[in-house]
Design a protein around this motif. Structure first.
Motif, mmCIF file in Angstrom:
data_model
loop_
_atom_site.group_PDB
_atom_site.id
_atom_site.type_symbol
_atom_site.label_atom_id
_atom_site.label_comp_id
_atom_site.label_asym_id
_atom_site.label_seq_id
_atom_site.Cartn_x
_atom_site.Cartn_y
_atom_site.Cartn_z
ATOM 1 N N ARG A 96 18.314 -44.824 33.103
ATOM 2 C CA ARG A 96 17.911 -43.403 32.222
ATOM 3 C C ARG A 96 19.955 -43.891 32.346
ATOM 4 O O ARG A 96 20.445 -43.153 32.547
ATOM 5 C CB ARG A 96 18.136 -42.297 32.606
ATOM 6 C CG ARG A 96 17.783 -41.563 31.812
ATOM 7 C CD ARG A 96 17.028 -40.545 32.469
ATOM 8 N NE ARG A 96 17.914 -39.371 33.513
ATOM 9 C CZ ARG A 96 19.077 -38.616 32.857
ATOM 10 N NH1 ARG A 96 19.674 -38.464 31.494
ATOM 11 N NH2 ARG A 96 20.295 -38.460 33.656
ATOM 12 N N PRO A 97 20.110 -43.669 30.974
ATOM 13 C CA PRO A 97 21.943 -44.561 30.892
ATOM 14 C C PRO A 97 22.476 -43.156 29.873
ATOM 15 O O PRO A 97 21.740 -42.017 28.928
ATOM 16 C CB PRO A 97 22.005 -45.391 29.070
ATOM 17 C CG PRO A 97 20.820 -45.107 28.393
ATOM 18 C CD PRO A 97 19.102 -44.819 29.771
ATOM 19 N N VAL A 131 23.650 -57.132 21.430
ATOM 20 C CA VAL A 131 22.786 -56.072 21.352
ATOM 21 C C VAL A 131 22.585 -55.002 19.995
ATOM 22 O O VAL A 131 21.141 -55.010 20.064
ATOM 23 C CB VAL A 131 23.156 -54.753 22.709
ATOM 24 C CG1 VAL A 131 23.605 -55.657 24.006
ATOM 25 C CG2 VAL A 131 23.715 -54.398 21.620
ATOM 26 N N GLY A 132 22.327 -56.215 19.266
ATOM 27 C CA GLY A 132 22.192 -55.720 17.851
ATOM 28 C C GLY A 132 21.818 -54.491 17.184
ATOM 29 O O GLY A 132 21.261 -54.188 16.424
ATOM 30 N N GLN A 150 19.699 -47.678 25.992
ATOM 31 C CA GLN A 150 19.866 -48.629 27.093
ATOM 32 C C GLN A 150 20.711 -49.517 26.059
ATOM 33 O O GLN A 150 21.514 -50.854 27.222
ATOM 34 C CB GLN A 150 18.468 -49.246 26.846
ATOM 35 C CG GLN A 150 17.954 -49.348 28.833
ATOM 36 C CD GLN A 150 18.992 -49.194 29.986
ATOM 37 O OE1 GLN A 150 20.701 -49.303 29.619
ATOM 38 N NE2 GLN A 150 17.993 -48.513 30.878
ATOM 39 N N ARG A 151 20.543 -50.090 24.608
ATOM 40 C CA ARG A 151 21.323 -51.220 24.678
ATOM 41 C C ARG A 151 22.698 -51.569 24.981
ATOM 42 O O ARG A 151 23.658 -51.915 24.930
ATOM 43 C CB ARG A 151 20.620 -52.025 22.884
ATOM 44 C CG ARG A 151 19.208 -52.391 23.177
ATOM 45 C CD ARG A 151 18.266 -52.384 22.458
ATOM 46 N NE ARG A 151 18.827 -53.005 21.389
ATOM 47 C CZ ARG A 151 18.496 -52.961 19.653
ATOM 48 N NH1 ARG A 151 17.021 -51.369 19.772
ATOM 49 N NH2 ARG A 151 18.748 -52.975 18.786
ATOM 50 N N VAL A 152 22.945 -49.880 24.448
ATOM 51 C CA VAL A 152 24.539 -49.534 24.412
ATOM 52 C C VAL A 152 25.468 -49.618 26.015
ATOM 53 O O VAL A 152 26.216 -50.046 25.951
ATOM 54 C CB VAL A 152 24.933 -48.365 24.033
ATOM 55 C CG1 VAL A 152 26.671 -47.289 23.627
ATOM 56 C CG2 VAL A 152 24.359 -48.094 22.501
ATOM 57 N N ALA A 153 24.366 -49.379 27.320
ATOM 58 C CA ALA A 153 24.710 -49.377 28.109
ATOM 59 C C ALA A 153 25.010 -50.956 28.636
ATOM 60 O O ALA A 153 25.817 -51.072 29.465
ATOM 61 C CB ALA A 153 23.513 -48.669 29.117
ATOM 62 N N VAL A 181 14.667 -58.074 24.404
ATOM 63 C CA VAL A 181 16.519 -57.877 23.863
ATOM 64 C C VAL A 181 17.339 -57.849 24.928
ATOM 65 O O VAL A 181 18.188 -59.111 25.347
ATOM 66 C CB VAL A 181 17.173 -57.017 23.078
ATOM 67 C CG1 VAL A 181 18.473 -56.665 23.412
ATOM 68 C CG2 VAL A 181 16.149 -56.970 21.661
ATOM 69 N N ILE A 182 16.828 -57.180 25.291
ATOM 70 C CA ILE A 182 17.176 -56.785 26.959
ATOM 71 C C ILE A 182 17.488 -58.273 28.083
ATOM 72 O O ILE A 182 18.517 -58.274 28.793
ATOM 73 C CB ILE A 182 16.944 -55.437 27.917
ATOM 74 C CG1 ILE A 182 18.200 -54.622 26.686
ATOM 75 C CG2 ILE A 182 17.836 -55.121 29.056
ATOM 76 C CD1 ILE A 182 17.492 -53.479 27.752
#
Lengths: 250, 236
Positions: A96-97, A131-132, A150-153, A181-182
């Motif tokens: 959980r970011p 991460v788009g 989560q992509r920012v994290a 993506v991840i």
């Protein structure tokens, strides 16, 4: 002697007799675990198996109760003797970011600011691109969806270019697009930068897709460590076979 | 009603004319409360962050004391400082040059600091405790030192920290009991807006008293507005 020295030089971590106790509960008992440089090691097991505890020890967020940890060839005791420069070689993306109430861009740049450097020119932008999320770089991070957060994290971990990246259930509760993506960034990071990745997941399929080796934890104990093919096709331990087949193992 | 109207007119007159006595009183009010607020922030924010982020034996007791401090009646603080600083008191009798004497602005600053710092510390603690407890672990994992992590948490709690500062300022710019006791409301020396209001009301000059009151309200409003502006976009 030279053999063990040269083999430990190729290791990211060597855990010997490492034990973590909370109250009177043994959360983790890792008698012997090597994590090789440049590999993707998946850590699987049911909830409460000690997976997240292992990651906290590997990121030196908590010291071990007993045992010895070797990190990048250097003994760091229970983990508390690791220096700042060494500790900064490793980071975690949590399930959980928690993002800072700043812009997306500022969140991604945060790790660089901590290190008092701006990083390679355009490194933050490149990570956002990867991460788009370039088009929402200046949005407040608190407005993002779970997958975007989560992509920012992940991006804020990428910019600090860690030798070791720890992923704690990074795709739990995400939709297939964000999982894709991840996972692809994880694979790319490992192939292009040789980043050592320890991936905690309860999803055996994800472990199969990404990992070179897999370790099964049960009740804080290491049941089996094996190459991904052997782990899934010819596990040595019957409990591994049961876990891989989706049966309850306790 | 006519008193109020007269007060408003007189306030405008005094401000427009730039009345020298008024300016002196306003300047001293701002200097005393500004200095006291500065000291309170320097002590209160680190104390509040410490209490909010660490666990130690006796923490509950310290917090209970702090909460009591947040409700200290200013006049009691004034009395306490008065006794300490008086010529026969434990501090006053030492005769040390850096200890302010009674009936000086320095004594007023001490009293107001004691009033404001529990407010700043208490609200800062609450703000810091409101930040997601997982944030600390995440920023440490990103390579923050413990100091950097604490600084980041304070930044995350910035709205609450600003409220802490505003509460501290509000508590002292408006208090009269302590400054009256330890300052003595001496003209050209220790007279501030609140003590002047008490004096003018006692003299029956309601117009001037109301004028001073309105000026106090106006200053308080402008300063709070400025602090919120300083915070920028966080309030959006």
């Amino acid at each position: 002697m030279t053999d063990s020295a040269s083999s430990s030089a190729a290791l990211a971590y060597r855990l010997s007799g490492v034990r973590k106790v909370y109250g009177d509960r043994v959360a983790l008992q890792a008698d012997s675990l090597d994590i090789r440089l440049g590999e993707i090691l998946a850590v699987v097991g049911p909830s409460g198996a000690g997976k997240s505890t292992l990651l906290r020890l590997l990121n030196f967020l908590e010291p071990a109760t007993a045992g010895e940890i070797e990190f990048l060839g250097q003994p760091v005791g229970d983990g508390s003797r690791v220096g700042l420069a060494m500790r900064r070689q490793v980071t975690t993306v949590f399930q959980r970011p928690v993002l800072l109430s700043r812009s997306v861009h500022a969140n991604v740049a945060y790790g660089l600011h901590l290190r008092g450097r701006r990083g390679r020119h355009g490194i933050v932008e490149a990570a956002l691109e990867q991460v788009g999320l370039s088009q929402i770089a200046h949005q407040p991070a608190r407005t993002l969806s779970g997958g975007e957060a989560q992509r920012v994290a992940l991006a804020r971990a990428l910019v600090i270019e860690p030798r070791v990246l720890l992923l704690d259930e990074p795709t739990a509760n995400l939709d297939p697009y964000n999982i894709g993506v991840i996972e692809s960034i994880t694979r790319q990071l490992n192939q292009e930068r040789r980043t050592t990745i320890v991936l905690v997941t309860h999803n055996v399929f994800q472990a199969k897709r990404l990992a070179h080796r897999v370790v099964l934890l049960l009740g804080g104990q290491i049941v089996e460590v094996a190459g991904v093919q052997q782990f899934f096709e010819a596990p040595a331990d019957p409990r591994t076979r049961a876990f891989v087949n989706g049966e309850l193992v306790y | 009603m006519s008193d109020l109207l007269r007060g408003i007119l007189q306030a405008i007159q005094l401000i427009v004319a730039g009345d020298a006595a008024l300016l002196e009183i306003v300047a001293l009010s701002l200097r005393v409360s500004g200095l006291a607020l500065t000291f309170s922030v320097l002590v209160g924010i680190p104390l509040g962050a410490f209490l909010g982020l660490t666990r130690f034996i006796g923490r509950r007791l310290v917090i209970a004391l702090l909460y009591t401090g947040m409700g200290f009646p200013p006049v009691v603080v004034g009395l306490f400082v008065y006794v300490l600083l008086s010529r026969s008191g434990p501090l006053g009798s030492l005769g040390l040059s850096f200890i302010p004497r009674l009936f000086t602005p320095g004594a007023m600053v001490i009293a107001q600091t004691i009033i404001a710092f529990p407010l700043v510390a208490g609200f800062t603690m609450a703000a810091v405790m409101g930040v997601d407890p997982n944030l600390r672990q995440q920023v440490i994992a990103l390579g923050a030192t413990p100091w950097q992590a604490t600084w980041t948490i304070l930044q995350e709690a910035r709205i609450g920290v600003l409220v802490a500062i505003i509460a501290g300022f509000g508590g002292i710019i408006s208090e009269v009991g302590a400054v009256m006791l330890v300052g003595g409301n001496i003209e050209h020396n220790t007279r501030v807006l609140t003590t002047a209001i008490v004096l003018e009301t006692a003299k029956g000059d309601y117009g001037l008293a109301i004028a001073l009151g309105l000026i106090l309200l106006g200053i308080s409003f402008l300063i709070n507005l400025a602090m919120i502006r300083l915070q920028g976009k966080s309030f959006d």
